[in-house]
Scaffold this motif. Structure first.
Motif, PDB file in Angstrom:
ATOM      1  N   ASN A  46      -5.710  -3.017  -3.247  1.00  0.00           N
ATOM      2  CA  ASN A  46      -4.740  -3.672  -2.437  1.00  0.00           C
ATOM      3  C   ASN A  46      -5.521  -4.585  -1.237  1.00  0.00           C
ATOM      4  O   ASN A  46      -4.950  -5.321  -0.494  1.00  0.00           O
ATOM      5  N   TYR A  78       0.683  -1.372   0.137  1.00  0.00           N
ATOM      6  CA  TYR A  78       0.059   0.179   0.090  1.00  0.00           C
ATOM      7  C   TYR A  78       0.683   1.385  -0.124  1.00  0.00           C
ATOM      8  O   TYR A  78       0.519   2.241  -0.758  1.00  0.00           O
ATOM      9  N   LEU A  90      -6.311   2.941  -4.029  1.00  0.00           N
ATOM     10  CA  LEU A  90      -5.420   1.884  -3.539  1.00  0.00           C
ATOM     11  C   LEU A  90      -5.914   1.009  -2.488  1.00  0.00           C
ATOM     12  O   LEU A  90      -5.102  -0.235  -2.559  1.00  0.00           O
ATOM     13  N   PHE A  91      -6.623   1.457  -1.484  1.00  0.00           N
ATOM     14  CA  PHE A  91      -7.053   0.341  -0.549  1.00  0.00           C
ATOM     15  C   PHE A  91      -7.976  -0.495  -1.146  1.00  0.00           C
ATOM     16  O   PHE A  91      -7.919  -1.824  -0.801  1.00  0.00           O
TER      17      PHE A  91
END
Length: 203
Positions: free
Chosen positions: A152, A102, A148-149
């Protein structure tokens, strides 16, 4: 801890290993944390916050600080105690590996935004007047973190911990299905690839 070590470790090797794998990572964490906190303090002043570029840099400092702890602290603890933080529980294993992915992606994205922001400020007067504002930069940063969370976050749902009741060491695996024999972080590997009869699997 090094991936390779000589068959017979000399005193000089042990000292070098202690410095490189133990002292150096801790020094990087301390120095990096202090430096990034000072940078955030300077960039977060009233005048500096008016620049959209500085908003990206503030979050970049925070993300880079987290990445320092993800790798350096994990291996420093392994050198001092003989066991990495990521090998102590399935939760820690997943969290540390997720944090590594992350923060890497977030850092790259923020660096890209800094470059794009500076380039557009020089080339476009309309961008400077209408878009290059701290409020918009903050929204873009939040958007990056959320995306991005999502990309990922699935990694947190993988992996398993196999506890064997007959005294065999616990098998801890991250980002692997139950059918895989090896793992990125394994306290002990099951050579047969099958779950022993007296065992329980925790996801």
């Amino acid at each position: 801890m090094p991936l390779w070590s000589p068959p017979v470790k000399s005193a000089a090797w042990n000292r070098a290993e202690f410095i490189v794998a133990g002292i150096l990572p801790v020094s990087l964490v301390v120095f990096g944390t202090i430096s990034n906190l000072l940078s955030v303090t300077i960039l977060a002043t009233k005048e500096s916050r008016k620049s959209s570029t500085n908003i990206y840099l503030i979050f970049l400092c925070i993300v880079d600080t987290l990445s320092l702890y993800q790798w350096n602290l994990d291996y420093a603890v392994a050198e001092f105690t003989g066991l990495q933080i990521s090998q102590r529980s399935l939760f820690l294993c997943k969290s540390i590996e997720f944090l590594g992915n992350y923060t890497f992606h977030a850092s790259a994205s923020l660096l890209t935004m800094v470059s794009v922001d500076r380039a557009l400020l020089l080339w476009s007067l309309q961008y400077k007047r209408k878009i290059a504002k701290p409020e918009i930069a903050l929204i873009i940063c939040i958007f990056i973190f959320v995306i991005l969370f999502i990309l990922n976050g699935y990694l947190l749902g993988l992996g398993y911990e196999r506890t064997v009741s007959n005294g065999t060491p616990t098998i801890l695996q991250c980002y692997q299905s139950q059918d895989r024999n090896d793992s990125m972080h394994s306290i002990n590997s099951d050579q047969t690839g099958k779950c022993p009869a007296n065992s329980s699997v925790k996801f």
